[in-house]
Design an enzyme around this catalytic site. Structure first.
Site, PDB file in Angstrom:
ATOM      1  N   LYS A 183      82.866  12.819   6.888  1.00  0.00           N
ATOM      2  CA  LYS A 183      82.054  13.393   6.368  1.00  0.00           C
ATOM      3  C   LYS A 183      82.522  13.490   4.740  1.00  0.00           C
ATOM      4  O   LYS A 183      83.376  13.521   4.179  1.00  0.00           O
ATOM      5  CB  LYS A 183      81.964  14.807   6.835  1.00  0.00           C
ATOM      6  CG  LYS A 183      81.785  14.938   8.427  1.00  0.00           C
ATOM      7  CD  LYS A 183      80.488  14.342   8.515  1.00  0.00           C
ATOM      8  CE  LYS A 183      80.064  14.549  10.109  1.00  0.00           C
ATOM      9  NZ  LYS A 183      78.684  13.907  10.205  1.00  0.00           N
ATOM     10  N   HIS A 321      72.138   6.802  16.592  1.00  0.00           N
ATOM     11  CA  HIS A 321      72.865   8.028  16.696  1.00  0.00           C
ATOM     12  C   HIS A 321      73.078   8.513  18.128  1.00  0.00           C
ATOM     13  O   HIS A 321      72.382   8.127  19.071  1.00  0.00           O
ATOM     14  CB  HIS A 321      72.252   8.987  15.773  1.00  0.00           C
ATOM     15  CG  HIS A 321      72.619  10.353  15.722  1.00  0.00           C
ATOM     16  ND1 HIS A 321      72.364  11.395  16.475  1.00  0.00           N
ATOM     17  CD2 HIS A 321      73.689  10.754  14.905  1.00  0.00           C
ATOM     18  CE1 HIS A 321      72.972  12.476  16.104  1.00  0.00           C
ATOM     19  NE2 HIS A 321      73.969  12.211  15.347  1.00  0.00           N
TER      20      HIS A 321
HETATM   21 MG    MG Z   1      75.026  11.546  10.625  1.00  0.00          MG
END
Ligand code: MG
Length: 389
Positions: A183, A321
């Site tokens: 992230k 995803h």
């Molecule tokens: Mg993502």
């Protein structure tokens, strides 16, 4: 044959992690069971799915519209030409009756989750793994035996040190993965770059590292991060900005040469077409990450692939995803670039079959009929209870 019942329930994900934009403490998912009157080993064949992770449970739409439409339909109108199995396209059309154009995510997640559960039932009735069925129908029968798989990790959590982050990445490499994602956007840029460089020390090369900003940045911050990240030549830079800001994506492609990625927050073929038409997305370089159960399901995913193919996109640019067995079967069945994995992150809803093995960055596929949830004990317990099996 016919569908006897469709049940759904909302289950909390129980995750304490956060990305740059939100935490997952309230996150739920809808689990769906499609119960048929076909029997195998004395039990009814049931198709299962859940609405992946990152979007909340969507039982209200299922209960009010989509399940009643399927149950009210003439059973034979939902069967394929053999009459011995369900036809996902006919069931999709049935769910879409009296639905207005546009406004996709209000219904695409509920419809997609039911549609994927239908495919699980279709594959079980055919007594084949879902990835085999998909390869036969959509990929000239090219059946994969393993799939490239990377870890979506590098989250922010309270009290985390740089060493904790490096230890996490070492665990992923030790587990057999060769590529990780982390992230960004949860800390100021200079601190994010320190985290990034610490992870690169472990991973070795930007080729094996992607970053994900979870749509955090406005225009100025997107461009600032893009310029700062560019020299690292990362595998990709995911969701820098609002998923529908196609003009900003186009501007980002001017300043950011390595691959960009997005798609997990696009819910229709038209949204994806707009991304590649107006967002500057570069065929063969950038990465598209639709989450099929959230975007009307597998048959619609096939239509999106057809559209992308007409526009010069290879299937290897698609990484669905999800980090679950649904996305894995889809990646294998359609011959996509790979799948994502969230080891130990989303409780019972993250991960693959209990007997899956990771070797040099690829994951083995289950030979169980259907998606293979039966091989994932903790998740299957929830599904079995829902179907009262
Ligand atoms: Mg993502």
């Amino acid at each position: 044959m016919r569908i006897v019942d469709i049940r759904e329930t909302a289950i909390p994900l129980k995750s304490t992690l956060a990305n740059s934009s939100f935490d997952f403490t309230e996150m739920t998912t809808s689990v769906v069971a499609v119960i048929t009157d076909v029997f195998r080993s004395g039990k009814p064949v049931c198709g299962f799915a859940f609405n992946s992770t990152g979007r909340y449970a969507c039982g209200a739409q299922m209960r009010a519209r989509f399940i009643p439409r399927i149950i009210a339909a003439e059973p034979v109108s939902l069967l394929d030409e053999t009459g011995n199995n369900l036809d996902p396209a006919k069931i999709f059309d049935c769910m879409m009756r009296r639905e207005k154009a546009g406004g996709h995510s209000e219904r695409s997640i509920a419809i997609g989750t039911i549609e994927v559960a239908i495919w699980d039932a279709v594959a079980k009735i055919a007594d084949k793994p879902l990835h085999t069925i998909l390869a036969e129908r959509f990929s000239d029968g090219k059946i994969a035996d393993k799939v490239f798989c990377y870890v979506g990790g590098g989250w922010y959590w309270p009290g985390q040190t740089i060493k904790d982050l490096q230890d996490e990445m070492r665990r992923h490499l030790d587990a057999g993965y060769t590529m990780v994602k982390m992230k960004v956007g949860g800390l100021p840029l200079d601190q994010d770059l320190r985290r990034l460089e610490a992870v690169l020390e472990v991973i070795g090369s930007g080729k094996h590292l992607a970053v994900d900003a979870n749509c955090k940045f406005d225009r100025d911050e997107s461009l600032r991060y893009a310029r700062a990240l560019s020299p690292y030549k990362l595998r990709w830079f995911e969701e820098p900005c609002d998923p529908l800001d196609f003009a900003l994506f186009a501007d980002l492609t001017e300043v950011y040469e390595p691959p960009l990625a997005t798609g997990e927050n696009l819910y229709s073929t038209q949204d994806v077409e707009n991304l590649v038409r107006f967002g500057g997305f570069r065929a063969g370089r950038d990465v598209i990450q639709i989450d099929p159960p959230q975007a009307y399901g597998i048959a619609q995913y096939a239509k999106t692939l057809e559209m992308l193919s007409r526009r010069g996109w290879p299937r290897t640019s698609l990484f669905p995803h999800g980090g679950n067995q649904m996305s894995l079967a889809i990646a294998a069945g359609f011959g996509l670039g790979g799948a994502e994995s969230y080891p130990g992150v989303f409780g019972d809803f993250g991960g693959f079959a209990d007997d899956a093995s990771i070797e040099i960055g690829t994951i083995s596929l289950s030979e169980r009929p259907g998606i293979g949830f039966e091989g994932q004990a903790r998740l299957y317990r929830i599904m079995r209870e829902l179907a009262a099996l």
